[in-house]
Design a protein around this motif. Structure first.
Motif, PDB file in Angstrom:
ATOM      1  N   MET A  98      20.233  66.924  33.414  1.00 34.30           N
ATOM      2  CA  MET A  98      20.615  68.101  32.638  1.00 34.30           C
ATOM      3  C   MET A  98      19.734  69.282  33.028  1.00 34.30           C
ATOM      4  N   PRO A  99      20.318  70.318  33.606  1.00 36.90           N
ATOM      5  CA  PRO A  99      19.527  71.493  34.000  1.00 36.90           C
ATOM      6  C   PRO A  99      19.158  72.361  32.809  1.00 36.90           C
ATOM      7  N   HIS A 100      18.261  73.295  33.050  1.00 37.40           N
ATOM      8  CA  HIS A 100      17.899  74.294  32.043  1.00 37.40           C
ATOM      9  C   HIS A 100      19.166  74.981  31.547  1.00 37.40           C
ATOM     10  N   GLY A 101      19.306  75.110  30.244  1.00 33.35           N
ATOM     11  CA  GLY A 101      20.493  75.716  29.666  1.00 33.35           C
ATOM     12  C   GLY A 101      21.535  74.717  29.207  1.00 33.35           C
ATOM     13  N   SER A 102      21.258  73.432  29.388  1.00 32.21           N
ATOM     14  CA  SER A 102      22.208  72.406  28.974  1.00 32.21           C
ATOM     15  C   SER A 102      22.228  72.260  27.456  1.00 32.21           C
ATOM     16  N   SER A 103      23.238  71.528  26.988  1.00 29.55           N
ATOM     17  CA  SER A 103      23.458  71.411  25.552  1.00 29.55           C
ATOM     18  C   SER A 103      23.831  69.982  25.168  1.00 29.55           C
ATOM     19  N   ILE A 104      23.193  69.478  24.121  1.00 28.31           N
ATOM     20  CA  ILE A 104      23.539  68.189  23.522  1.00 28.31           C
ATOM     21  C   ILE A 104      24.134  68.477  22.139  1.00 28.31           C
ATOM     22  N   ILE A 105      25.298  67.901  21.877  1.00 26.42           N
ATOM     23  CA  ILE A 105      25.972  68.123  20.600  1.00 26.42           C
ATOM     24  C   ILE A 105      26.313  66.779  19.980  1.00 26.42           C
ATOM     25  N   GLY A 106      25.867  66.559  18.758  1.00 28.05           N
ATOM     26  CA  GLY A 106      26.183  65.338  18.041  1.00 28.05           C
ATOM     27  C   GLY A 106      27.191  65.614  16.939  1.00 28.05           C
ATOM     28  N   THR A 107      28.153  64.709  16.786  1.00 29.42           N
ATOM     29  CA  THR A 107      29.095  64.820  15.680  1.00 29.42           C
ATOM     30  C   THR A 107      28.522  64.063  14.490  1.00 29.42           C
ATOM     31  N   SER A 108      28.014  64.802  13.524  1.00 30.96           N
ATOM     32  CA  SER A 108      27.508  64.236  12.286  1.00 30.96           C
ATOM     33  C   SER A 108      28.679  64.184  11.293  1.00 30.96           C
ATOM     34  N   SER A 109      28.442  64.466  10.022  1.00 31.49           N
ATOM     35  CA  SER A 109      29.503  64.414   9.020  1.00 31.49           C
ATOM     36  C   SER A 109      28.981  64.943   7.694  1.00 31.49           C
ATOM     37  N   ILE A 110      29.891  65.391   6.849  1.00 31.21           N
ATOM     38  CA  ILE A 110      29.549  65.701   5.469  1.00 31.21           C
ATOM     39  C   ILE A 110      28.959  64.471   4.788  1.00 31.21           C
ATOM     40  N   ASN A 111      29.331  63.282   5.282  1.00 30.23           N
ATOM     41  CA  ASN A 111      28.829  62.035   4.700  1.00 30.23           C
ATOM     42  C   ASN A 111      27.327  61.865   4.869  1.00 30.23           C
ATOM     43  N   SER A 112      26.726  62.604   5.774  1.00 29.71           N
ATOM     44  CA  SER A 112      25.279  62.499   5.952  1.00 29.71           C
ATOM     45  C   SER A 112      24.542  63.028   4.728  1.00 29.71           C
ATOM     46  N   ASP A 113      25.151  63.982   4.027  1.00 28.41           N
ATOM     47  CA  ASP A 113      24.560  64.545   2.810  1.00 28.41           C
ATOM     48  C   ASP A 113      25.235  64.053   1.543  1.00 28.41           C
ATOM     49  N   MET A 114      26.532  63.755   1.653  1.00 30.10           N
ATOM     50  CA  MET A 114      27.313  63.300   0.512  1.00 30.10           C
ATOM     51  C   MET A 114      27.923  61.942   0.851  1.00 30.10           C
ATOM     52  N   PRO A 115      27.096  60.888   0.879  1.00 24.89           N
ATOM     53  CA  PRO A 115      27.584  59.592   1.349  1.00 24.89           C
ATOM     54  C   PRO A 115      28.702  59.039   0.481  1.00 24.89           C
ATOM     55  N   MET A 116      29.768  58.626   1.141  1.00 21.33           N
ATOM     56  CA  MET A 116      30.855  57.936   0.462  1.00 21.33           C
ATOM     57  C   MET A 116      30.439  56.480   0.316  1.00 21.33           C
ATOM     58  N   PRO A 117      30.319  55.950  -0.886  1.00 24.03           N
ATOM     59  CA  PRO A 117      29.708  54.633  -1.057  1.00 24.03           C
ATOM     60  C   PRO A 117      30.457  53.499  -0.377  1.00 24.03           C
ATOM     61  N   GLU A 118      31.747  53.698  -0.133  1.00 21.12           N
ATOM     62  CA  GLU A 118      32.527  52.647   0.539  1.00 21.12           C
ATOM     63  C   GLU A 118      32.371  52.693   2.056  1.00 21.12           C
ATOM     64  N   LEU A 119      31.592  53.652   2.564  1.00 22.56           N
ATOM     65  CA  LEU A 119      31.404  53.815   4.015  1.00 22.56           C
ATOM     66  C   LEU A 119      29.918  53.834   4.374  1.00 22.56           C
ATOM     67  N   ILE A 120      29.116  53.010   3.721  1.00 17.74           N
ATOM     68  CA  ILE A 120      27.663  53.108   3.875  1.00 17.74           C
ATOM     69  C   ILE A 120      27.185  52.993   5.327  1.00 17.74           C
ATOM     70  N   PRO A 121      27.637  52.028   6.132  1.00 19.99           N
ATOM     71  CA  PRO A 121      27.143  51.992   7.516  1.00 19.99           C
ATOM     72  C   PRO A 121      27.456  53.280   8.287  1.00 19.99           C
ATOM     73  N   TYR A 122      28.648  53.800   8.089  1.00 21.11           N
ATOM     74  CA  TYR A 122      29.035  55.059   8.724  1.00 21.11           C
ATOM     75  C   TYR A 122      28.163  56.213   8.227  1.00 21.11           C
ATOM     76  N   ASP A 123      27.957  56.276   6.912  1.00 21.44           N
ATOM     77  CA  ASP A 123      27.107  57.320   6.332  1.00 21.44           C
ATOM     78  C   ASP A 123      25.727  57.325   6.982  1.00 21.44           C
ATOM     79  N   VAL A 124      25.160  56.136   7.123  1.00 18.67           N
ATOM     80  CA  VAL A 124      23.810  55.991   7.692  1.00 18.67           C
ATOM     81  C   VAL A 124      23.762  56.534   9.110  1.00 18.67           C
ATOM     82  N   THR A 125      24.794  56.225   9.902  1.00 17.51           N
ATOM     83  CA  THR A 125      24.783  56.693  11.295  1.00 17.51           C
ATOM     84  C   THR A 125      24.915  58.204  11.370  1.00 17.51           C
ATOM     85  N   LYS A 126      25.704  58.792  10.484  1.00 19.39           N
ATOM     86  CA  LYS A 126      25.899  60.234  10.537  1.00 19.39           C
ATOM     87  C   LYS A 126      24.640  60.991  10.111  1.00 19.39           C
TER      88      LYS A 126
END
Length: 278
Positions: free
Chosen positions: A160-188
């Protein structure tokens, strides 16, 4: 979203009713990513597909990472090629660290570098009780959503040269975890945290890291992993009163990948239809 039949994982765009909008007939590029090389995981469908189409129309060549949905991936490829850009299909399971490294190796072999890495592929499963979560399901969700990002970033950084970009897809679930999706929430939540750390760690190398936090977005992941009654109410989860379309996220990913965002690093951008993130 009452018209979409239940699907088996990983789900297919052709079975999604109503169909999702990836910007196929609406996104207009202006050359903001001209000449860049982007790896996008989960680019066969959903958000990844919309990002691939937008990136190509902005001038980027695209590596389309996907699990097994050959028809969907081929459709993304043809949209990229119709924009006059090169698209490479890389099929395989991100659970395997060797596959993550191989995806980067194929990119470098073909293009010589990685300018943009979009960590987007994800899996989830709806479980009403914590005890229902199988051990192997927990392990797979963590490996697919979070560990794969670690392996992909680690393999990409030397290219990756200077000026490159890393973008991760997080989720609203990272702050507002849906209790039925706990493993997914944790990853986000982990993606948001890892991205913030990378922004600081890689600043002196000129590599930016940011994440996007989608709210309820209509993709094949929804009917494949949620019970019909929850899918029926999917539109009601957003204050705007409808689910978002993948095409509505693509401009944010374009901005974060572009040189116009040269001072944007460590950010987490909410695309949630009015649901706040902390």
């Amino acid at each position: 979203m009452t018209d979409s039949p239940a699907q088996d994982l990983p789900g297919h765009e052709s079975d999604l009713q109503p169909t999702a909008d990836h910007g196929e007939h609406s996104y207009r590029g202006t050359g903001r990513l001209l000449g860049k090389v982007a790896i996008i995981t989960g680019a066969d469908s959903g958000i990844g597909k919309a990002v691939a189409i937008a990136y190509a129309r902005e001038g980027a060549d695209v590596v389309i990472g996907y699990l097994s949905e050959d028809d969907d991936a081929a459709d993304t490829q043809q949209w990229v090629e119709r924009a006059g850009r090169t698209a490479i299909l890389v099929k395989g399971d991100l659970v395997d660290p060797a596959h993550c490294r191989a995806m980067v190796a194929q990119t470098v072999e073909h293009f010589g570098r990685v300018d943009v890495l979009v960590n987007n592929a994800a899996v989830q499963m709806y479980r009403k009780t914590f005890e229902e979560i199988p051990d192997e399901e927990w392990d797979r969700i963590i490996a697919t959503n979070l560990s794969a990002m670690f392996h992909l970033v680690k393999a990409s950084l030397p290219h990756m040269p200077h000026g490159s970009s890393i973008i991760g897809t997080s989720s609203i679930n990272s702050d507002m975890p849906m209790p039925e999706l706990i493993p997914y929430d944790v990853t986000k939540a982990g993606i948001a945290n890892m991205t913030a750390g990378l922004a600081q760690l890689l600043a002196d190398r000129g590599i930016r890291a940011n994440s996007v936090a989608p709210g309820p977005i209509w993709t094949p992941l929804i009917p494949t992993t949620m019970p019909p009654d929850v899918v029926d109410e999917f539109d009601e989860m957003s204050p705007i009163g409808r689910a978002g379309q993948p095409a509505e996220l693509a401009p944010v990913y374009v901005m974060l990948a572009s040189d116009e965002a040269s001072y944007v690093s460590g950010a987490r951008i909410a695309v949630t239809g009015g649901m706040p993130i902390l």
